[in-house]
Design a protein around this motif. Structure first.
Motif, short mmCIF file in Angstrom:
data_model
loop_
_atom_site.label_atom_id
_atom_site.label_comp_id
_atom_site.label_asym_id
_atom_site.label_seq_id
_atom_site.Cartn_x
_atom_site.Cartn_y
_atom_site.Cartn_z
N LEU A 1 -108.50 65.29 60.96
CA LEU A 1 -109.03 65.20 62.33
C LEU A 1 -108.90 63.79 62.88
O LEU A 1 -108.54 63.60 64.05
N LYS B 1 -103.92 65.63 74.42
CA LYS B 1 -104.72 66.52 73.59
C LYS B 1 -104.44 66.26 72.12
O LYS B 1 -103.33 65.87 71.74
N LYS B 2 -105.45 66.47 71.30
CA LYS B 2 -105.26 66.32 69.86
C LYS B 2 -104.42 67.47 69.31
O LYS B 2 -104.61 68.62 69.69
N ASP C 1 -114.36 71.77 74.98
CA ASP C 1 -114.81 70.53 74.33
C ASP C 1 -116.26 70.59 73.87
O ASP C 1 -117.07 69.69 74.15
N SER D 1 -115.54 67.78 67.18
CA SER D 1 -115.19 68.43 68.45
C SER D 1 -114.50 69.75 68.14
O SER D 1 -113.67 69.82 67.23
N THR D 2 -114.82 70.78 68.89
CA THR D 2 -114.20 72.08 68.63
C THR D 2 -113.02 72.32 69.57
O THR D 2 -112.95 71.76 70.67
N ARG D 3 -112.14 73.16 69.11
CA ARG D 3 -111.00 73.59 69.94
C ARG D 3 -111.51 74.40 71.13
O ARG D 3 -112.50 75.14 71.01
N GLU E 1 -107.19 70.54 65.72
CA GLU E 1 -108.61 70.71 66.02
C GLU E 1 -109.15 71.92 65.26
O GLU E 1 -108.39 72.80 64.84
N ARG F 1 -106.79 62.45 66.10
CA ARG F 1 -107.47 61.74 67.19
C ARG F 1 -106.76 60.41 67.47
O ARG F 1 -106.53 60.05 68.63
N CYS G 1 -115.89 74.44 62.14
CA CYS G 1 -116.78 73.28 62.10
C CYS G 1 -118.08 73.61 61.37
O CYS G 1 -118.56 72.85 60.52
N HIS H 1 -119.11 70.18 71.16
CA HIS H 1 -119.29 69.29 70.01
C HIS H 1 -120.37 69.84 69.08
O HIS H 1 -121.39 70.35 69.53
N ASP I 1 -115.55 62.43 63.80
CA ASP I 1 -114.50 62.72 62.81
C ASP I 1 -114.42 61.70 61.68
O ASP I 1 -113.36 61.55 61.06
#
Length: 296
Positions: free
Chosen positions: A96, A176-177, A74, A65-67, A180, A100, A186, A76, A39
């Motif tokens: 992002l 958790k973030k 997780d 990182s993807t939702r 995302e 994070r 992405c 990537h 990120d």
């Protein structure tokens, strides 16, 4: 030729600075490398300068990182050949990165609570002290772990590093973030910045074939062959003896080659190096990789 298109530095959760990474890459005769911090592109333009001094070909990169979606957890995506100065990319990375860092701050709060409940002598670790370990904007779990383990040693508490990472994943501790991106988002972001989306370490996921199929359908371009022998967070790797890991790694990578051909994805080779285990670099000759698509 030895290359590595997935390397982390202290700008995210790696343990070596950009300069230290290039010094090591030079010693190992790595001829092409990509700094792909999580990120962030804070490693640039320093990486460009270090690559020039070392005479190493640099492919600018980033890791996203993807939702969690479609039962894929997780996943990537690495962006290679991106423009690190692209305005929209930097704006999105800021969102992002902030999410994070917020998640890591909450994680440390929960770790302090968890350890305070178990040890009367525990002195809570300051998030600002953790940030001093970071050369960029990203705070990673290794930075938190290092500060917590040092604090534990000072108070006479014995916490093995592996045990601490297990604690990180407990339901009452894990965070958790709040922000995302989906896999599709992405891929679009990477392409809009002039880059090529690459699926990272496919055999870290529960259903690598399904993930790869979806990735290609959404516009993904390549997939990584990976130095899985160093990825001890994978149970399938951690559970076997080190001398057997190379054999398992080759089996996984040959399956990746097969799936890449099936879905029309290009191949690259990497270590996902964080300076925790092993060393960066993989030989392209081992799997007959054509990397001309990275050099155009």
């Amino acid at each position: 030729m030895k290359i590595d298109t997935h390397v982390h530095t202290t700008c995210s959760d790696g343990r070596k600075t950009v300069a230290e990474v290039f010094q090591l890459a030079s010693e190992l005769d790595i001829r092409l490398i990509s700094i792909t911090d999580h990120d962030t592109v804070d490693g640039y333009p320093a990486a460009l300068e270090e690559a020039g001094k070392a005479g190493i070909r640099l492919v600018p990169g980033v890791e996203l990182s993807t939702r969690d979606e479609d039962d894929h957890v997780d996943v990537h995506v690495v962006g290679l050949r991106i423009d690190p100065d692209n305005g929209p990319l930097r704006s999105e990375l800021k969102l992002l990165a902030d999410a994070r860092v917020d998640a890591r701050r909450r994680l440390l709060d929960r770790i302090n609570d968890y350890l305070s409940d178990r040890y009367d002598v525990w002195e809570p670790v300051s998030f600002e002290n953790v940030r001093k370990r970071v050369s960029g904007t990203i705070v990673g779990k290794p930075h938190i772990a290092a500060e917590v383990l040092e604090a534990a040693r000072k108070t006479g508490i014995e916490i093995p590093e592996e045990e601490l990472y297990r604690i990180f994943k407990l339901p009452e501790v894990e965070t958790k973030k709040a922000y995302e991106l989906t896999m599709a988002e992405c891929i679009r972001l990477i392409k809009a910045s002039g880059g090529l989306p690459v699926l990272a370490h496919p055999f870290e996921y529960a259903r690598p074939d399904a993930v790869m199929k979806k990735f290609k359908k959404l516009g993904g371009v390549g997939v990584e062959l990976c130095k899985y022998r160093q990825k001890t967070k994978m149970r399938s790797i951690r559970a076997i003896e080190p001398f057997e890991r190379i054999m398992i790694e080759r089996q996984l990578n040959m399956k990746t080659v097969e799936m890449a051909r099936r879905y029309g994805l290009k191949l690259t080779a990497c270590s996902d190096y964080h300076a925790k285990n092993g060393e960066p670099g993989m030989e392209t000759d081992e799997y007959s990789i054509d990397i001309s698509w990275l050099l155009e």
